[in-house]
Every structure is written in structure tokens, then in C-alpha cells.
Scaffold this motif. Sequence first.
Motif, short mmCIF file in Angstrom:
data_model
loop_
_atom_site.label_atom_id
_atom_site.label_comp_id
_atom_site.label_asym_id
_atom_site.label_seq_id
_atom_site.Cartn_x
_atom_site.Cartn_y
_atom_site.Cartn_z
N LYS A 30 3.85 -17.28 -4.60
CA LYS A 30 2.80 -16.49 -4.40
C LYS A 30 2.31 -16.06 -3.03
O LYS A 30 1.07 -16.18 -2.72
CB LYS A 30 1.48 -17.16 -5.29
N SER A 31 3.35 -15.55 -2.31
CA SER A 31 3.11 -15.02 -0.91
C SER A 31 3.70 -13.73 -0.68
O SER A 31 4.51 -13.46 -1.61
CB SER A 31 3.89 -16.13 -0.03
N ARG A 32 3.13 -13.18 0.25
CA ARG A 32 3.67 -11.69 0.51
C ARG A 32 3.27 -11.40 1.87
O ARG A 32 2.14 -11.70 2.57
CB ARG A 32 2.86 -10.88 -0.44
N ILE A 33 3.92 -10.28 2.57
CA ILE A 33 3.53 -9.60 3.56
C ILE A 33 2.41 -8.43 2.93
O ILE A 33 2.61 -7.66 2.12
CB ILE A 33 4.64 -9.09 4.40
N VAL A 34 1.44 -8.31 3.76
CA VAL A 34 0.22 -7.38 3.37
C VAL A 34 0.43 -6.18 4.36
O VAL A 34 0.20 -5.19 3.71
CB VAL A 34 -1.12 -8.15 3.37
#
Length: 164
Positions: A30-34
Motif C-alpha cells: 500500500k505504498s506509492r509515489i505521490v
Amino acid sequence: MEFSQKIAPCLWFDSEAEEAANYYCGIFRKSRIVDISRYTEAGKETHKKPPGSVLMVAFELDGQTFTALNGGPIFKFTEAISLQVFVDDQKEFDYYWDRLTPGGDPNSHVCGWLKDKYGLSWQVVPKKMLDWFEKPDEKSQRAFAALMKMGKLDIAALERAYHG
């Protein structure tokens, strides 16, 4: 860009901010580059970075907001701050430990702490350990004595020490 928290860590890198953010996003679910911000001509006499190169990367790890900044080689990470990862069991512990340690400093492996390949300190913490050290009783002292002898944690051995 909107942040989900009022307070968020800003991690300073020499020039590896985007690489590090992608690395961490590849480890944590549940991670991402914003967002990615880039240097411009403005302030070039101070920042000395090529226009278009990465300035900052906003990213999230399991919903926690972070900023990675390419601030140059002058600032380095120290053990004075670390990020804690709370885990349920040895399998989850091993998952994070095995992904964060490659390329890091093996001499930093003390009591569940480690340094990753960027020099950032992490501690992988079994959630139940927080309960063990709540009260300074005989059980917690036994578990703490066992903990002090470990690099990578063996949760079963800590439980045995705690329960006597």
C-alpha cells in the motif's frame, strides 16, 4: 499536492531521493509515489543541481507520508533517528529485515536495528515486545537481557526468555 498528515519525515539524500523512494515503495505494501518536484534554474548558484533533476519526491509507505529530498552530500543519516516497523510475527519480521538489510551496514544490526543501503536506520519491532517492556518486572528484564544479545531478532527466543 496534498498531505494526509500534519507532520511527515523529510529524508535528505545526496542525489538518490527518487531511487530510494521507489526502493521503499517496493518493500512496503500500500505504498506509492505521490509527486516528484524538479530543480529549475532558480537558485542554481546555491543548489548547483542541473535543471530538471529531481529535487523532492513525495511518497507514502503504508499510508505514512514521507518526503525524500536531494539536498547534496553534506548531510548524512545517523542513528539519532530511526524508523520503526511494527510486525506481528517472525515471518513478517524476516520479510522486512531481509528487504531492508541488503547493501546496508551489518555492524548496525543491534536489537532489531539495521541501516539500509542509504544509511537510514530502521528498527523492526515485534508488536508483542511493546507489552513485554511495559512493566519493569522479572519477565521484562529476562526478555530485555535476551534482546541485548541479538542483532536480528528471534521472536521465539525472546518469548522463551520472557516466559522463563
